[in-house]
Design a protein around this motif. Structure first.
Motif, short mmCIF file in Angstrom:
data_model
loop_
_atom_site.label_atom_id
_atom_site.label_comp_id
_atom_site.label_asym_id
_atom_site.label_seq_id
_atom_site.Cartn_x
_atom_site.Cartn_y
_atom_site.Cartn_z
N ALA A 1 44.57 80.00 -28.48
CA ALA A 1 43.33 80.66 -29.61
C ALA A 1 44.37 80.31 -31.08
N THR A 2 44.89 79.93 -31.15
CA THR A 2 44.97 79.57 -32.98
C THR A 2 44.39 79.04 -33.55
N LEU A 3 43.92 77.28 -32.55
CA LEU A 3 42.74 76.55 -33.25
C LEU A 3 41.49 77.56 -34.15
N PRO A 4 41.17 78.06 -33.22
CA PRO A 4 38.84 79.13 -33.65
C PRO A 4 39.51 80.01 -34.84
N ALA A 5 41.36 80.38 -34.65
CA ALA A 5 41.24 81.52 -35.93
C ALA A 5 41.59 81.18 -37.32
N THR A 6 42.04 79.22 -37.13
CA THR A 6 42.57 78.57 -37.98
C THR A 6 40.80 78.27 -38.57
N LEU A 7 40.21 77.96 -37.62
CA LEU A 7 39.03 77.79 -37.95
C LEU A 7 37.44 78.40 -38.54
N LEU A 8 38.19 79.30 -38.36
CA LEU A 8 37.88 81.04 -38.71
C LEU A 8 38.24 81.09 -40.56
N LEU A 9 39.46 81.30 -40.52
CA LEU A 9 39.74 81.59 -41.66
C LEU A 9 39.40 80.66 -42.80
N ILE A 10 40.07 79.02 -42.43
CA ILE A 10 39.47 78.12 -43.04
C ILE A 10 37.60 78.14 -44.01
N THR A 11 37.22 78.91 -42.14
CA THR A 11 35.18 79.00 -43.05
C THR A 11 35.12 79.81 -44.04
N ALA A 12 35.59 81.12 -43.21
CA ALA A 12 35.67 82.56 -44.29
C ALA A 12 35.77 81.81 -45.87
N ALA A 13 37.01 81.02 -46.40
CA ALA A 13 37.66 80.84 -47.08
C ALA A 13 36.92 79.90 -48.08
N SER A 14 36.18 78.89 -47.47
CA SER A 14 34.83 77.73 -47.93
C SER A 14 33.83 78.70 -48.44
N LEU A 15 33.42 79.49 -47.93
CA LEU A 15 32.46 80.63 -48.01
C LEU A 15 32.56 81.26 -48.96
N THR A 16 33.51 81.94 -49.02
CA THR A 16 33.84 82.81 -50.63
C THR A 16 34.03 82.07 -51.88
N ALA A 17 34.31 80.51 -51.51
CA ALA A 17 34.50 79.40 -53.10
C ALA A 17 33.07 78.77 -53.26
N LEU A 18 32.39 78.65 -52.27
CA LEU A 18 31.16 78.33 -52.51
C LEU A 18 30.11 79.62 -53.38
N ALA A 19 30.46 80.89 -52.97
CA ALA A 19 30.25 82.55 -53.53
C ALA A 19 30.52 82.27 -54.62
N ALA A 20 31.69 81.89 -55.27
CA ALA A 20 32.13 81.87 -56.64
C ALA A 20 31.48 80.64 -57.12
N LEU A 21 31.48 79.18 -56.81
CA LEU A 21 30.95 78.31 -56.84
C LEU A 21 29.43 79.04 -58.45
N GLN A 22 28.39 79.46 -56.47
CA GLN A 22 27.63 80.00 -57.36
C GLN A 22 27.29 80.67 -58.17
N SER A 23 28.04 82.27 -58.11
CA SER A 23 28.10 83.33 -59.15
C SER A 23 28.37 82.23 -61.04
N ALA A 24 29.25 81.62 -60.55
CA ALA A 24 29.58 81.13 -61.67
C ALA A 24 28.30 80.04 -62.19
N ALA A 25 28.09 79.30 -61.69
CA ALA A 25 27.02 78.37 -62.10
C ALA A 25 26.05 79.33 -63.06
N THR A 26 25.24 80.30 -62.02
CA THR A 26 24.73 81.50 -62.60
C THR A 26 24.38 82.42 -63.73
N GLU A 27 25.79 82.59 -64.19
CA GLU A 27 26.58 83.81 -64.67
C GLU A 27 25.91 82.25 -66.15
N ALA A 28 26.34 80.80 -66.35
CA ALA A 28 26.06 80.16 -66.76
C ALA A 28 24.98 80.27 -67.61
N ARG A 29 23.69 80.01 -66.35
CA ARG A 29 22.55 79.56 -66.46
C ARG A 29 22.39 80.54 -67.97
N LEU A 30 22.18 82.42 -67.17
CA LEU A 30 22.78 83.57 -67.86
C LEU A 30 22.49 83.42 -69.40
#
Length: 171
Positions: A13-42
Motif C-alpha cells: 500500500a506504500t507505493l500507491p499512497a506515494t504516487l497519490l501524494l506526488i500526483t496531488a503535489a504536481s496538481l497543486t504546483a500546476l495550479a500555482a503556475l497557472q495562477s502566476a501566469a494569469t496574474e502576470a497577464r492581468l
C-alpha cells in the motif's frame, strides 16, 4: 526473508499512497503556475490600460493649453487636429479640438454683449501594445462681441464643463 511484522498487503500500500501524494503535489504546483501566469497577464493589461489613460489625459492637457495660451487657434467651424505625440516606451496620443455650439449666455461678462462658444477636446491614448482609451473634455470660452472699431474684446479663460472616458480596448 526477514519478517518485519507487516503483512504483504500492508507493505504494498506504500507505493500507491506515494504516487497519490506526488500526483496531488504536481496538481497543486500546476495550479500555482497557472495562477502566476494569469496574474502576470492581468498586471500587463492593467499597465497598458493605465498607460492609455495617462496618454489620453496628456492630450486633454495639450488641448486646454492651446485654449488658454493661443485662443485664436480655437476652431470656428472645422476641427483642429493637434500633431500626434509619441512618447517613448509608452505609446502615442492623438488630440482633436472641435467646436460644438454657441449661445449668448455668458453671465461673467454681463451686461456686455457676449458669445459663449462650446468646444470638445477628444484625446485618444494608445499604449505601446495597442490598448487604447478616449477622453472627452468639454469647455467653453466667453468672448465680448465688439461692434465699435476701437473696442478691445474681453475674453475669459476656458471653463471646463464636462469630462467623459470612453473605454477603448485593453489587450
Amino acid at each position: 526473508m526477514i519478517n518485519s511484522g507487516q503483512s504483504r498487503s500492508e507493505r504494498g500500500a506504500t507505493l500507491p499512497a506515494t504516487l497519490l501524494l506526488i500526483t496531488a503535489a504536481s496538481l497543486t504546483a500546476l495550479a500555482a503556475l497557472q495562477s502566476a501566469a494569469t496574474e502576470a497577464r492581468l498586471t500587463g493589461i492593467l499597465h497598458s490600460a493605465s498607460s492609455a489613460f495617462v496618454l489620453a489625459e496628456r492630450g486633454i492637457s495639450a488641448g486646454l493649453h492651446i485654449a488658454q495660451t493661443e485662443p485664436a487657434r480655437l476652431p470656428v467651424t472645422t476641427p483642429l487636429s493637434l500633431p500626434a505625440q509619441a512618447i517613448t516606451d509608452m505609446g502615442s496620443v492623438t488630440t482633436l479640438i472641435q467646436p460644438v455650439t454657441s449661445d449668448n449666455h455668458c453671465p461673467a461678462l454681463a451686461p456686455l454683449p457676449a458669445v459663449r462658444q462650446h468646444f470638445e477636446i477628444r484625446a485618444t491614448g494608445i499604449a505601446a501594445n495597442g490598448a487604447q482609451t478616449t477622453h472627452v473634455q468639454g469647455f467653453y470660452v466667453c468672448r465680448e462681441i465688439c461692434a465699435a472699431p476701437d473696442c478691445i474684446a474681453l475674453e475669459l479663460l476656458p471653463i471646463r464643463s464636462y469630462w467623459q472616458q470612453r473605454q477603448g480596448t485593453a489587450l
